[in-house]
Design a protein around this motif. Sequence first.
Motif, PDB file in Angstrom:
ATOM      1  N   ALA A   1       8.198   3.219  -2.203  1.00 23.93           N
ATOM      2  CA  ALA A   1       7.348   3.905  -1.224  1.00 23.93           C
ATOM      3  C   ALA A   1       8.160   4.329  -0.003  1.00 23.93           C
ATOM      4  O   ALA A   1       7.983   5.436   0.527  1.00 23.93           O
ATOM      5  CB  ALA A   1       6.185   3.011  -0.820  1.00 23.93           C
TER       6      ALA A   1
ATOM      7  N   THR B   1       2.337   3.657   3.280  1.00 19.81           N
ATOM      8  CA  THR B   1       3.786   3.708   3.488  1.00 19.81           C
ATOM      9  C   THR B   1       4.390   5.059   3.143  1.00 19.81           C
ATOM     10  O   THR B   1       5.204   5.591   3.905  1.00 19.81           O
ATOM     11  CB  THR B   1       4.467   2.604   2.666  1.00 19.81           C
ATOM     12  N   ALA B   2       3.997   5.650   2.025  1.00 18.88           N
ATOM     13  CA  ALA B   2       4.597   6.907   1.576  1.00 18.88           C
ATOM     14  C   ALA B   2       3.793   8.119   2.036  1.00 18.88           C
ATOM     15  O   ALA B   2       4.300   8.984   2.754  1.00 18.88           O
ATOM     16  CB  ALA B   2       4.727   6.903   0.055  1.00 18.88           C
TER      17      ALA B   2
ATOM     18  N   ASP C   1       0.834  -1.196   0.000  1.00 17.28           N
ATOM     19  CA  ASP C   1       0.000   0.000   0.000  1.00 17.28           C
ATOM     20  C   ASP C   1       0.871   1.248   0.000  1.00 17.28           C
ATOM     21  O   ASP C   1       1.418   1.647   1.024  1.00 17.28           O
ATOM     22  CB  ASP C   1      -0.929  -0.009   1.221  1.00 17.28           C
ATOM     23  N   TRP C   2       0.980   1.884  -1.181  1.00 18.47           N
ATOM     24  CA  TRP C   2       1.770   3.104  -1.309  1.00 18.47           C
ATOM     25  C   TRP C   2       1.248   4.206  -0.389  1.00 18.47           C
ATOM     26  O   TRP C   2       2.021   4.933   0.235  1.00 18.47           O
ATOM     27  CB  TRP C   2       1.738   3.581  -2.761  1.00 18.47           C
TER      28      TRP C   2
ATOM     29  N   PRO D   1       8.047  -1.766  -5.678  1.00 16.64           N
ATOM     30  CA  PRO D   1       7.107  -0.717  -5.255  1.00 16.64           C
ATOM     31  C   PRO D   1       7.232  -0.370  -3.770  1.00 16.64           C
ATOM     32  O   PRO D   1       7.139   0.802  -3.401  1.00 16.64           O
ATOM     33  CB  PRO D   1       5.743  -1.341  -5.580  1.00 16.64           C
ATOM     34  N   TYR D   2       7.438  -1.402  -2.927  1.00 15.37           N
ATOM     35  CA  TYR D   2       7.590  -1.127  -1.503  1.00 15.37           C
ATOM     36  C   TYR D   2       8.843  -0.300  -1.246  1.00 15.37           C
ATOM     37  O   TYR D   2       8.817   0.684  -0.483  1.00 15.37           O
ATOM     38  CB  TYR D   2       7.658  -2.429  -0.721  1.00 15.37           C
TER      39      TYR D   2
END
Length: 261
Positions: free
Chosen positions: A118, A69-70, A65-66, A114-115
């Motif tokens: 993020a 996290t970001a 989940d961007w 992606p993780y």
Amino acid sequence: MIGGSGFLGREVVRQAAAAGHHVTATAHSKPGGRRLDIRDRAAVARLVGEIEPEVIVNAAYQQADWVTTAEGAMHVAAAAALARARLVHVSSDAIFSGAAGSYDETAVPDPITPYGAAKAAAEVAVRGSVPEAAIVRTSLIVGKGGSPTETFVRELATGTRSGALFTDDIRCPVHVGDLAAAILELTAEPGVHHVAGSDATSRHELGVLIARRAGLDGKALPTALRAASGLPGAVAVRLDCRATRSRLTTRLRGAREFLAT
């Protein structure tokens, strides 16, 4: 403590309370604290405004989940800046590709998942809102039996779960107690810090150590190669922690020591 119901968060809360600090822990989906969804910028601002903390430690994330996290890290940083609270943001070795032999605190993030992207974006957001924040990059967190890694190994060793442990996937596992103690030490130390164990081990070697400590047969653990798996992610990421260690009184033990039977 943002993310106070997680494996690391619970240990930070425990140590901070034991040291005499008044601690408020938040949780999203698990029991163990005040309910907070850090994706909701207004909710984060309201809670921080209500509590007026001196220090905020953010260990919340969701790998897939961007926004959590970001953007969630950005919301926490913005609230910390408004409250003039010191901020410790927990980051990850996932921000690195593994192309280099090792990474010290000056290394530029080059994520390939992606993780990792993020977490790298979260660091930028934190530094932009709270330039004096402490950013703590760490590796695999183990040490008390309750981590996802330890649970996975026990299930593999007892045959209750399928899967394998990579022999070419290298990290620097850290004991959750050591990491929590270091985080509390670094609340007044701005900048980037690398906090990981002194041993670089493969996931398979780590699994064998975990299994042996639990009285299980490490030879029963299936092996595989990450390079041949097709799974995204770095093969080997070694965090160089020498600069951070020189500022800590907490000793960052290696997995071969803290998992010894």
